[in-house]
Design a protein around this motif. Structure first.
Motif, PDB file in Angstrom:
ATOM      1  N   ALA A 145       0.958   6.390   4.777  1.00 11.82           N
ATOM      2  CA  ALA A 145       2.072   6.945   4.509  1.00 11.82           C
ATOM      3  C   ALA A 145       1.922   7.266   2.703  1.00 11.82           C
ATOM      4  O   ALA A 145       1.901   8.371   2.059  1.00 11.82           O
ATOM      5  N   LYS A 146       1.224   6.160   2.333  1.00 12.93           N
ATOM      6  CA  LYS A 146       0.258   6.115   0.971  1.00 12.93           C
ATOM      7  C   LYS A 146      -0.086   7.853   0.611  1.00 12.93           C
ATOM      8  O   LYS A 146       0.280   8.608  -0.287  1.00 12.93           O
ATOM      9  N   PHE A 147      -0.808   8.378   1.925  1.00 11.93           N
ATOM     10  CA  PHE A 147      -1.803   9.547   1.611  1.00 11.93           C
ATOM     11  C   PHE A 147      -0.833  10.253   1.576  1.00 11.93           C
ATOM     12  O   PHE A 147      -1.436  11.647   1.879  1.00 11.93           O
TER      13      PHE A 147
ATOM     14  N   VAL B  82       0.613  -1.337   0.025  1.00 13.02           N
ATOM     15  CA  VAL B  82       0.480  -0.285   0.084  1.00 13.02           C
ATOM     16  C   VAL B  82       1.004   1.222   0.043  1.00 13.02           C
ATOM     17  O   VAL B  82       0.980   2.057  -0.285  1.00 13.02           O
ATOM     18  N   HIS B  83       2.216   1.617   0.335  1.00 15.41           N
ATOM     19  CA  HIS B  83       3.044   2.527   0.982  1.00 15.41           C
ATOM     20  C   HIS B  83       3.401   2.740  -0.506  1.00 15.41           C
ATOM     21  O   HIS B  83       3.691   4.014  -0.970  1.00 15.41           O
TER      22      HIS B  83
ATOM     23  N   TYR C  97       4.947   9.988  -4.521  1.00 18.71           N
ATOM     24  CA  TYR C  97       5.834  10.894  -3.255  1.00 18.71           C
ATOM     25  C   TYR C  97       5.304  10.481  -2.355  1.00 18.71           C
ATOM     26  O   TYR C  97       4.628  11.744  -1.649  1.00 18.71           O
ATOM     27  N   PRO C  98       5.803   9.451  -1.873  1.00 19.59           N
ATOM     28  CA  PRO C  98       5.207   9.673  -0.346  1.00 19.59           C
ATOM     29  C   PRO C  98       6.433  10.153   0.260  1.00 19.59           C
ATOM     30  O   PRO C  98       7.406  10.603   0.077  1.00 19.59           O
TER      31      PRO C  98
ATOM     32  N   HIS D 119       3.570  14.887  -0.058  1.00 19.08           N
ATOM     33  CA  HIS D 119       2.931  14.802   0.741  1.00 19.08           C
ATOM     34  C   HIS D 119       1.847  14.250   0.927  1.00 19.08           C
ATOM     35  O   HIS D 119       0.754  13.686   1.368  1.00 19.08           O
ATOM     36  N   GLY D 120       2.235  13.053   0.037  1.00 20.51           N
ATOM     37  CA  GLY D 120       1.454  11.860  -0.011  1.00 20.51           C
ATOM     38  C   GLY D 120       0.852  11.407  -1.427  1.00 20.51           C
ATOM     39  O   GLY D 120       0.302  12.392  -2.035  1.00 20.51           O
ATOM     40  N   LEU D 121      -0.068  10.615  -1.837  1.00 17.99           N
ATOM     41  CA  LEU D 121      -0.280  10.589  -3.064  1.00 17.99           C
ATOM     42  C   LEU D 121      -0.123  10.842  -4.214  1.00 17.99           C
ATOM     43  O   LEU D 121       1.342  10.268  -4.639  1.00 17.99           O
TER      44      LEU D 121
END
Length: 668
Positions: free
Chosen positions: A501-503, A189-190, A195-196, A212-214
Motif C-alpha cells: 500500500a505504500k506504493f 513500510v506502509h 498518501y497511502p 494513490h501511494g508514494l
C-alpha cells in the motif's frame, strides 16, 4: 469508603446502634466479627485490605492521564531549544521549559520496530520478541505491554501513528495487546507514504479518498492520525487515559502539503527540497504538540496529564554532501560546540541511541530542569505503571524513574540506577555500565571499549588498555542475551498487502517487491533459550554462515556448510543440545530466505538420544519439500536431551546443506 458486607462492617468496628459490646448482642457481634474476618481472609476479600488499596495516599494525583508522543527519527539536536538554527520548535521548547529535559535518555534500539518493542514491553533487546526491522515481526500473543498494564487499572488506551510491533494477520496487532483503539500504520513500510490508499483501525482498512501511494494523493495521513488522537482524548476526558502518539513525521518519504503553515517557513530556504521538507515536518510536529496541549487546557486536564515527548532512535544523517558529512541538518552534532555523537540510526554507537526526551506535568514536575539520569526505553513501562498505580510484569528489564521525575523527597525514595544497559541488533551488541560502554559493531568484529565520561564521541578505543573492564562488560552482555522468540502470522497476506500500500497504484504491481521472510512457528516447540549447537560437521566461516544461526531466531541469517577453501560433502550433521531432557516429537525446518535454494534439506535422519554420543539413539528418516515456508516433520515421541540432524541430500542434488531456522517440537 467501599461498601462491604454486614460482617465486614462489623470488622471495621462500626456497629449498628443498640448493640453495645458488653451485652449478649455485643458477644454475638464479636463472634460475627471473628467469623466474618476469618471468612474474608479465606476468600481473599477482606474489605479493609481493599479499602486500603483504594485510598492509600500517593504524593501525586492518582491515575493521571498519560500522553506519550514519539516523533519518528527525530534527532537529539533537531530542536530549537538545543540551539539548532535550522529548526523552529517553540511548543516542544515550552514543554522542556515547563518540565524536565533528559540528556542521557537512550532508545531501546536504533531501528523502528525493535525500539518500539522495547518501549512497549519494558524489556531490553536481549529479551524482546521483535529484534529485526523487516516484515512486521510480531509480538507473541501473551506479551504484556504498557497498554495492557494500564488497561487493567481502568485506563482507556489509544494508539495513533506507527505501531511496528506486529503486522496485520499476526499475534502482534495492538488491539490484542491492550489497545482499545489503534489508528494508523501497523507495518513500517506502509508508514513510509503519507498518501497511502488506506490506513488501519483495529486491523480494518480505512480508505483515504484520492490517495494513490508514494507522494500522490489528496488526503494527508498524518492530519487524520492527529485528529483521531484528539477525538480519543475528548471522548475519554472523564476517565484516565493513555494516549500513545508514535507519529511518523519526519520519517518516510519527506512530504508535507504546500498549504501547511510549516511549509511557508521553509519553502524559500536555500536548501535542497528534501532538506526543506524535513525541517517543515519537524515544525509541523511541533505545532501538533501545541494543539494537544491546547486541547488538554480546554478540557481542564492540563494539571491531570503527564506528557512525554521523545524520538524513537538516533537521528539519520540525511542529505549528506561534501560540506555536510554528518547530514545537512547534522542530527548528532551539537550546533553550539561541534561535539559529535558517533554513528546514527542503525548502529549502536551513541548517535544511534541518543534521543530527545522531555517530560512535563504542570504542578508535579518542577519546571526548567535538565537531568543527566541514564535511562532508556525499557524504563517507560514501569514508570507509567507506578504513576498509574498498576503492577508491571515481573520479567521486565526496566526500572521506574518516578523519583527523578517528581523528586526523591516527594516520592520518598532515592532514584534507583541501572546496574547495566544492553542492546543487540543484527549482530551488533552494546552494553553500558556507568560511563563504560563496550560495543561489538558487527558479527565477527572485535569488541571496542569507550569511557563516555571522557570520550562521548567514541573515538578512543580503550579495549587494549582495560582488558578486565572489557571482560566484565562482555560477561554482562552474554548474561543479557537469550534467543528471540517471535510471535506468529496466521494471515501474512494482510501484512504484505499493507506493505504494498505504500506504493498504491503509483508503481505497477510487478515492480513492487515487499515479500516478507517466513518465520518458524514457535507454538509447541521447545523454547530456543535452551538450545546450543553441540556439534556441526562444517560451517561457512568465510561469509558468516555459522551453525548457530540455525537456532538464533532470526530467519534472515542462516547456516551453510563449508564450500571453500575445500568443499565439504554430505552427509552433513548438526547436533543440538536441548539443555535438559525433553520428549521430542518432531522437527521444524525453515529454508534460507533469499533467492537461492542451495543447501535446502531433502532427505534427512533425525536422531534423539539421552547421550551425546548417540550410542542409544532412536533414528527416523524424513524428507523435506522445496518451499520457503516452514515445514514440520513428526517422529515417534522420544525422551532425550540431544537431537542430531543428518542431512543426506539437498533439494537440487547439490553437495550443500543450509538452514535459516530449526526448531524442535516437544514438551517436558
Amino acid at each position: 469508603m467501599k461498601k462491604c458486607s454486614y460482617g465486614s462492617w462489623i470488622g471495621t468496628g462500626i456497629f449498628p446502634a443498640g448493640l453495645p459490646g458488653s451485652s449478649l448482642h455485643g458477644q454475638l457481634s464479636r463472634m460475627l466479627m471473628l467469623f466474618a474476618v476469618l471468612c474474608t481472609i479465606c476468600t481473599g476479600r477482606l474489605c479493609l485490605g481493599e479499602v486500603g488499596a483504594e485510598t492509600k495516599s500517593r504524593p501525586w494525583p492518582s491515575q493521571p492521564n498519560i500522553v506519550y508522543i514519539v516523533s519518528d527519527e527525530l534527532g537529539y539536536y533537531e530542536l530549537s531549544c538545543m540551539g539548532h538554527p535550522h529548526f523552529q520548535t517553540p511548543n516542544i521548547d515550552r514543554l522542556a521549559a515547563e518540565g524536565i529535559r533528559f540528556t542521557q535518555a537512550l532508545a531501546g534500539s536504533s531501528l523502528c520496530a525493535p525500539t518500539r518493542c522495547c518501549l512497549m514491553t519494558g524489556k531490553h533487546s536481549g529479551h524482546t520478541s521483535v529484534r529485526t526491522n523487516g516484515g512486521g515481526t510480531p509480538l507473541r500473543a501473551d506479551e504484556p505491554t504498557i497498554a495492557s498494564v494500564l488497561k487493567q487499572v481502568g485506563y482507556a488506551t489509544g494508539g495513533f501513528g506507527k505501531w511496528g510491533c506486529g503486522g496485520r494477520g499476526s499475534t502482534g496487532v495492538p488491539e490484542r495487546h491492550g489497545f482499545d483503539i489503534f489508528f494508523g500504520y501497523y507495518d513500517q513500510v506502509h508508514a513510509h507514504s503519507y498518501y497511502p490508499p488506506y490506513l488501519i483501525r483495529n486491523s480494518e482498512e480505512v480508505p483515504l479518498p484520492g490517495n494513490h501511494g508514494l507522494s500522490k494523493g489528496t488526503t494527508y495521513s498524518h492530519y487524520l492520525i492527529v485528529e483521531e488522537a484528539k477525538k480519543f482524548i475528548r471522548e475519554n476526558k472523564d476517565r484516565p487515559f493513555f494516549c500513545y502518539l508514535p507519529v511518523t513525521p519526519p520519517h518516510g518519504i519527506h512530504d508535507i502539503p504546500e498549504t501547511d503553515p510549516a511549509w511557508a517557513l521553509y519553502k524559500d530556504k536555500p536548501w535542497s527540497l528534501d532538506a526543506r521538507k524535513y525541517a517543515a515536518m519537524v515544525n509541523m510536529v511541533d505545532r501538533h504538540v501545541g494543539e494537544i496541549r491546547d486541547l488538554l487546557r480546554e478540557l481542564g486536564l492540563e494539571q491531570k496529564t503527564i506528557i512525554f515527548f521523545s524520538g524513537d532512535n538516533g537521528g539519520h544523517e540525511y542529505f549528506r554532501d561534501a560540506d555536510h558529512p554528518r547530514g545537512f541538518h547534522a542530527p548528532n552534532v551539537d550546533p553550539r560546540t561541534g561535539q559529535q555523537f558517533r554513528g546514527g540510526k542503525g548502529n549502536l554507537y551513541e548517535g544511534g541511541l541518543r534521543v530527545p526526551m522531555i517530560v512535563c506535568w504542570p504542578g508535579q514536575i518542577k519546571p526548567g530542569r535538565v537531568s543527566d539520569l541514564l535511562w532508556y526505553f525499557p524504563d517507560v513501562l514501569p514508570t507509567l505503571a507506578e504513576l498509574a498505580g498498576a503492577t508491571p510484569p515481573a520479567d521486565i528489564d526496566g526500572i521506574s524513574i518516578v523519583p527523578e521525575l517528581l523528586g526523591e523527597d516527594v516520592v520518598g525514595r532515592k532514584q534507583h540506577q541501572h546496574d547495566f544497559l544492553y542492546w543487540e541488533l543484527s549482530g551488533q551488541i552494546a552494553v553500558r555500565k556507568g560511563n563504560w560502554k563496550a560495543i561489538r559493531p558487527g558479527m565477527g568484529k572485535p569488541w571496542e571499549l569507550y569511557d563516555l565520561a571522557q570520550d562521548i564521541s567514541e573515538t578512543h578505543n580503550l579495549a587494549g588498555e582495560h582488558p578486565e573492564i572489557l571482560k566484565q562488560l562482555i560477561a554482562l552482555a552474554e548474561e543479557a542475551h537469550e534467543p528471540a522468540v517471535e510471535g506468529d502470522f496466521f494471515a501474512p497476506q494482510l501484512n504484505e498487502k499493507d506493505r504494498r500500500a505504500k506504493f498504491g497504484d503509483a508503481v505497477p504491481p510487478e515492480k513492487v517487491n515487499v515479500a516478507m521472510v517466513n518465520r518458524l512457528p514457535q507454538e509447541g516447540t521447545i523454547p530456543r533459550k535452551f538450545y546450543t549447537i553441540l556439534f556441526c560437521s562444517s560451517e561457512s566461516k568465510s561469509n558468516d554462515r555459522l551453525a548457530r544461526y540455525a537456532i538464533d531466531g532470526d530467519p534472515r541469517t542462516w547456516w551453510h556448510t563449508q564450500f571453500q577453501p575445500k568443499l565439504k560433502h554430505p552427509p552433513h550433521e548438526l547436533v543440538i543440545d536441548l539443555g535438559k531432557e525433553f520428549t521430542v516429537s518432531g522437527i521444524r525446518y525453515l529454508a534460507r530466505q533469499d533467492q537461492s535454494w542451495n543447501g535446502t534439506f531433502k532427505e534427512c535422519e533425525i536422531a534423539v538420544s539421552k547421550n551425546p554420543d548417540f550410542s542409544e539413539a532412536t533414528v527416523t528418516r524424513v524428507e523435506f519439500s522445496k518451499t520457503k515456508e516452514a515445514q514440520e516433520r513428526n517422529i515417534t515421541p522420544t525422551r532425550g536431551r540431544y537431537v542430531r540432524i543428518r542431512i543426506l541430500s539437498e533439494i537440487n542434488g547439490g553437495p550443500w546443506a543450509s538452514a535459516a531456522e530449526i526448531g524442535i517440537v516437544g514438551e517436558e
